[in-house]
Enzyme design. Structure first.
Site, PDB file in Angstrom:
ATOM      1  N   GLY A  18       0.806  -1.208   0.000  1.00 33.94           N
ATOM      2  CA  GLY A  18       0.000   0.000   0.000  1.00 33.94           C
ATOM      3  C   GLY A  18       0.842   1.261   0.000  1.00 33.94           C
ATOM      4  CB  CYS A  19       0.228   4.596   1.481  1.00 31.57           C
ATOM      5  SG  CYS A  19      -1.353   5.008   0.682  1.00 31.57           S
ATOM      6  CB  ALA A  20       4.069   1.475   3.904  1.00 35.72           C
TER       7      ALA A  20
END
Length: 349
Positions: free
Chosen positions: A141-143
Site C-alpha cells: 500500500g502507501c508504505a
C-alpha cells in the site's frame, strides 16, 4: 563498515490526463446520488483535501460507469507498463546507465495484479538482460515506496557490485467502483491519483547513501487500511481514525527506529513524509514536533498530484532532492498492516 547503497538517480512519471478537483467533486455528486445526505455532508472534503489537480490513466467519464475485473486488469497491465517504461527510461538516462547494466528489478504496486508480473512485461519493452533478477511486491500500500526502496537497498548491499532498479506504480483510479456508496469510497474520490517512479540503487554509485531502514506494524490494526475484495474489484478500506492514530503512535515508532540506528529526531535535517492527506500531514507534523515548513514538499506534492499511494513519497523525495539538501533525511510512510516504514538517506556520507 560496508559500503552503503546509494541512490544514483530518481525519476517520476504521471499519465497524460490531468483532472481538477472541482471537476471531480461535480462528477462525484452524480455518482453518489444514492446517498445524497451523506454526500452533501462529506462534500467539503474536496475543498479541504489540499488537492488541486491529479493525473489519471482514464478520462473522468470512465469513473461514472461500472467496470469489471477483466477490464480493470487489462487497463492496469497496459497502462502500468507504459508508465513504468517512461519512469525507468528517464531514471537510467539520468545516470547514463544502459538497461543491460541492471542486475535486478524490484516492482511495487498494490492497485492491480497481473501474471506475468509487471517486471516481466516491462522486459518486453526494454533491453534488460535475460538473466536479470526480478522481485514483484504486492500489498504494501502507501508504505510501499519506503519499504520497496529499503528492500532494493538491502539487495544492493548484499551484492556490492550490483545495480538495482526500484520501480513503483499505482493506478489508484482504476480501483474506483461506481457502485460502492460507502463513506470510504466517497473520501477516496477526493484523494487518489495515478503515478509511477523509478530509482536506481547501487553501492558503486554517487548520490545520497541509504544508511538505514526499518518498519513497525501495530497489533490488532488490520482494519485500519487496505482492500476488501469485491465481485467487481478492490473495495477501499481505511479508518477515519488514521490522523489520530498517526498523532498518537507515529512518534514512538519513529523514535524507536532512530534509536536503533544511533540517532534521535534532532539528528534529522529534513523530513520526507508520505502525504496521505491534508489531515495526515498535519498529524505527522504534530507527532514529530516539526515546524510547518518542514513538510512543505509533502503538501505541494499532494496539492499537484494527490495521493498516489506508494509512488507519492518518491515524488516528495524527488522534490526535496531537487533542492540539494545536505545532511540526514528521514523518510516515513504508513500502509496496511497498519505499518510505518522508515528509511534514512544521507548526503555527504
Amino acid at each position: 563498515m560496508s559500503t552503503p547503497p546509494r541512490l544514483a538517480s530518481l525519476a517520476v512519471a504521471v499519465p497524460p490526463l490531468e483532472i481538477r478537483q472541482q471537476d471531480v467533486a461535480a462528477a462525484a455528486g452524480s455518482v453518489f446520488a444514492g446517498r445524497p445526505d451523506t454526500f452533501e455532508r462529506l462534500r467539503p472534503i474536496y475543498a479541504n483535501a489540499g488537492i488541486e489537480t491529479r493525473y489519471s490513466t482514464v478520462p473522468l467519464s470512465w469513473y461514472l460507469q461500472p467496470h469489471g475485473w477483466r477490464e480493470r486488469h487489462d487497463l492496469f497491465a497496459e497502462s502500468a507498463v507504459d508508465l513504468l517504461q517512461r519512469a525507468a527510461t528517464d531514471c537510467l538516462d539520468q545516470a547514463s546507465v544502459e538497461a543491460a547494466r541492471v542486475d535486478g528489478i524490484v516492482v511495487v504496486s498494490t492497485t492491480g495484479m497481473t501474471a506475468p508480473s509487471l517486471d516481466a512485461r516491462l522486459m518486453e519493452h526494454m533491453n534488460f538482460r535475460r538473466d536479470v533478477q526480478r522481485l514483484p511486491v504486492f500489498g504494501l500500500g502507501c508504505a510501499g515506496g519506503v519499504l520497496g526502496l529499503s528492500r532494493t537497498a538491502a539487495l544492493a548491499r548484499a551484492d556490492p557490485g550490483s545495480c538495482w532498479l526500484f520501480l513503483v506504480v499505482e493506478l489508484c483510479g482504476l480501483t474506483f467502483r461506481s457502485g460502492d456508496q460507502s463513506n470510504s469510497n466517497i473520501v477516496a474520490t477526493a484523494l487518489f491519483g495515478d503515478g509511477a517512479a523509478a530509482a536506481l540503487v547501487s553501492c558503486d554509485a554517487q548520490g545520497p547513501a541509504i544508511t538505514a531502514s526499518g518498519e513497525h506494524t501495530w497489533p490488532g490494526s488490520l482494519d485500519v487500511m487496505g482492500w476488501q475484495v469485491e465481485d467487481d474489484g478492490f473495495g477501499v478500506l481505511f479508518s477515519r481514525d488514521i490522523p489520530s492514530l498517526v498523532r498518537g503512535r507515529f512518534r514512538e515508532a519513529a523514535d524507536s527506529f532512530l534509536a536503533a540506528n544511533g540517532h534521535t529526531i534532532d539528528d534529522i535535517d529534513a523530513l520526507v513524509m508520505h502525504p496521505g492527506g491534508a489531515k495526515v500531514i498535519d498529524a505527522l507534523q504534530d507527532a514529530l514536533g516539526a515546524p510547518r515548513d518542514a513538510l512543505d514538499s509533502a503538501r505541494s506534492v499532494l496539492r499537484e498530484y494527490g495521493n498516489m499511494s506508494a509512488a507519492t513519497i518518491l515524488f516528495v523525495l524527488h522534490r526535496v532532492l531537487a533542492g540539494e539538501p545536505r545532511g540526514r533525511l528521514l523518510l516515513g510512510a504508513l500502509g496496511p498492516g497498519f505499518t510505518a516504514g522508515f528509511a534514512i538517506l544521507e548526503q555527504g556520507y
